[in-house]
Design a protein around this motif. Sequence first.
Motif, mmCIF file in Angstrom:
data_model
loop_
_atom_site.group_PDB
_atom_site.id
_atom_site.type_symbol
_atom_site.label_atom_id
_atom_site.label_comp_id
_atom_site.label_asym_id
_atom_site.label_seq_id
_atom_site.Cartn_x
_atom_site.Cartn_y
_atom_site.Cartn_z
ATOM 1 N N VAL A 1 0.822 -1.216 0.000
ATOM 2 C CA VAL A 1 0.000 0.000 0.000
ATOM 3 C C VAL A 1 0.852 1.260 0.000
ATOM 4 N N GLY A 2 2.060 1.188 0.576
ATOM 5 C CA GLY A 2 2.948 2.347 0.557
ATOM 6 C C GLY A 2 3.403 2.675 -0.854
ATOM 7 N N LEU A 3 3.835 1.648 -1.582
ATOM 8 C CA LEU A 3 4.217 1.841 -2.977
ATOM 9 C C LEU A 3 3.032 2.343 -3.784
ATOM 10 N N TYR A 4 1.881 1.699 -3.601
ATOM 11 C CA TYR A 4 0.691 2.107 -4.349
ATOM 12 C C TYR A 4 0.340 3.568 -4.058
ATOM 13 N N THR A 5 0.317 3.947 -2.786
ATOM 14 C CA THR A 5 -0.064 5.307 -2.420
ATOM 15 C C THR A 5 0.926 6.330 -2.952
ATOM 16 N N SER A 6 2.219 6.000 -2.905
ATOM 17 C CA SER A 6 3.241 6.939 -3.388
ATOM 18 C C SER A 6 3.053 7.281 -4.855
ATOM 19 N N GLU A 7 2.380 6.414 -5.589
ATOM 20 C CA GLU A 7 2.146 6.642 -7.016
ATOM 21 C C GLU A 7 0.692 6.987 -7.336
ATOM 22 N N LYS B 1 18.625 -0.541 0.840
ATOM 23 C CA LYS B 1 17.956 0.309 -0.151
ATOM 24 C C LYS B 1 16.447 0.251 0.018
ATOM 25 N N ALA B 2 15.782 1.361 -0.260
ATOM 26 C CA ALA B 2 14.323 1.409 -0.209
ATOM 27 C C ALA B 2 13.743 1.007 -1.557
ATOM 28 N N LEU B 3 12.662 0.261 -1.534
ATOM 29 C CA LEU B 3 11.996 -0.164 -2.765
ATOM 30 C C LEU B 3 11.156 0.968 -3.352
ATOM 31 N N PHE B 4 10.721 1.896 -2.491
ATOM 32 C CA PHE B 4 9.951 3.053 -2.939
ATOM 33 C C PHE B 4 10.229 4.202 -1.978
ATOM 34 N N ASP B 5 9.749 5.371 -2.302
ATOM 35 C CA ASP B 5 10.026 6.577 -1.514
ATOM 36 C C ASP B 5 8.781 7.033 -0.756
ATOM 37 N N PRO B 6 8.729 6.818 0.580
ATOM 38 C CA PRO B 6 7.579 7.304 1.359
ATOM 39 C C PRO B 6 7.449 8.825 1.334
ATOM 40 N N GLY B 7 8.516 9.519 0.944
ATOM 41 C CA GLY B 7 8.431 10.969 0.833
ATOM 42 C C GLY B 7 7.450 11.418 -0.226
ATOM 43 N N LYS B 8 7.055 10.491 -1.100
ATOM 44 C CA LYS B 8 6.067 10.814 -2.135
ATOM 45 C C LYS B 8 4.631 10.594 -1.654
ATOM 46 N N ILE B 9 4.477 10.147 -0.425
ATOM 47 C CA ILE B 9 3.142 9.959 0.150
ATOM 48 C C ILE B 9 2.645 11.309 0.666
ATOM 49 N N THR B 10 1.491 11.729 0.213
ATOM 50 C CA THR B 10 0.979 13.061 0.563
ATOM 51 C C THR B 10 -0.392 12.990 1.229
ATOM 52 N N VAL B 11 -0.694 11.866 1.888
ATOM 53 C CA VAL B 11 -1.978 11.706 2.564
ATOM 54 C C VAL B 11 -1.731 11.444 4.049
ATOM 55 N N PRO B 12 -2.727 11.722 4.904
ATOM 56 C CA PRO B 12 -2.581 11.427 6.331
ATOM 57 C C PRO B 12 -2.252 9.947 6.555
ATOM 58 N N THR B 13 -1.326 9.689 7.478
ATOM 59 C CA THR B 13 -0.815 8.331 7.668
ATOM 60 C C THR B 13 -0.704 7.996 9.147
ATOM 61 N N ILE B 14 -1.050 6.757 9.491
ATOM 62 C CA ILE B 14 -0.820 6.252 10.843
ATOM 63 C C ILE B 14 -0.005 4.972 10.755
ATOM 64 N N ILE B 15 0.935 4.827 11.684
ATOM 65 C CA ILE B 15 1.703 3.596 11.827
ATOM 66 C C ILE B 15 1.328 2.965 13.155
ATOM 67 N N LEU B 16 0.883 1.711 13.098
ATOM 68 C CA LEU B 16 0.539 0.938 14.291
ATOM 69 C C LEU B 16 1.562 -0.181 14.452
ATOM 70 N N HIS B 17 2.057 -0.344 15.667
ATOM 71 C CA HIS B 17 3.132 -1.303 15.913
ATOM 72 C C HIS B 17 2.999 -1.844 17.334
ATOM 73 N N ALA B 18 3.639 -2.986 17.608
ATOM 74 C CA ALA B 18 3.618 -3.576 18.951
ATOM 75 C C ALA B 18 5.037 -3.884 19.402
ATOM 76 N N GLU B 19 5.242 -3.843 20.708
ATOM 77 C CA GLU B 19 6.602 -3.869 21.246
ATOM 78 C C GLU B 19 7.350 -5.180 21.033
ATOM 79 N N TRP B 20 6.632 -6.314 20.934
ATOM 80 C CA TRP B 20 7.312 -7.601 20.804
ATOM 81 C C TRP B 20 7.327 -8.105 19.360
ATOM 82 N N ASP B 21 7.273 -7.215 18.416
ATOM 83 C CA ASP B 21 7.277 -7.610 17.007
ATOM 84 C C ASP B 21 8.684 -8.061 16.620
#
Length: 351
Positions: free
Chosen positions: A165-171, A272-292
């Motif tokens: 979805v990151g790659l898709y959104t960046s484009e 190396k990054a596969l895509f550039d998140p800097g090209k994402i221009t929409v509101p974004t949330i990252i959800l994560h857990a401590e024991w991942d």
Amino acid sequence: MTSKFSWFALTCLAAGALFTGVSAQAKDVRLETSDTMIPTGDAGIQLFVRNKHPANQKKFAADKILLYVHGATYPSETAFDLPIEGKSMMDLIAARGYDVYLVDIRGYGRSSRPAEMSQPPGDNKPIVQTRVAAKDFGTAVDYILKKRGVSKINVMGWSWGTSTVGLYTSENNAKVNRLVLYAPQWIRTEPPPAQWPKLGAYRLVSKDSAKERWLKDVPENKKADLIPPGVFDAWANATWATDPDSVTKNPGMLRAPNGVVEDTQLYWGAGKALFDPGKITVPTIILHAEWDADLPSYLAQNYVKQLKNAPYWRFIEISEGTHTVMMEKNRMQFFRELMNFLDEEKPLALK
């Protein structure tokens, strides 16, 4: 794969956990479910899409539509729509008035499997790389846009799905309202192995390895109540049942395309990054857990630094959870943080 290479063997575990206090709204709202196979334009390849929404409601605003996609190993349905005490995560979101979709990328779940998956894995090169997944995801987005007559929707990815979805959104920022990244993939800092293992078209995964990986890095005194009794088996049985080969040709083994692992070798594990998140221009949330153990916290922390052009972003770290926190004892914390982000009005208002 051996533990030596475990850091790059991306896996999107999916399971359920017992929870209490399901809202009265989730209990009372009657939902309508439909399953569809949509064409990709590639011969013989169709994608499985499931939709849930409040019954008798046919029109939805763009900000009330959400499409979810899975990670590297397991399909969307058996995680996102696994009933736990009668309600899946998909159910809970739909009961809040959302038009909710999930999609399986080719090679996963009930979607078509490429011809290479019917041959011995070593006969072909890795298949279904992230760019292929993003193309399939875009096919599902366009299907929903046309079906609902909207110009954009909310999108959500888990694990490798965050790269999809990151790659898709960046484009395709114009087609995305808000972006949800659950356990994001990003550039690894651990030294790569001296030699990467040779990859075939797909890999075989056992239930035992899935259980071991799920509980990796969980403190011993916390393992007993993280996955309630019976939940792992319910998820595993549903997941492995999506692959007919797990019953016939390869008893007990699930096939998973290796394109994601190849991308790790060529990009994330090679600095190396596969895509550039800097090209994402929409509101974004990252959800994560401590024991991942699959995608540790530093990856999420480094990812958010790349979101330089998003109007705003959030990073939520949930305690006492793994890569699979969405289906564990703290899943309702995950749900509340997700819905706070999706439901929020005027997030940049000063008062």
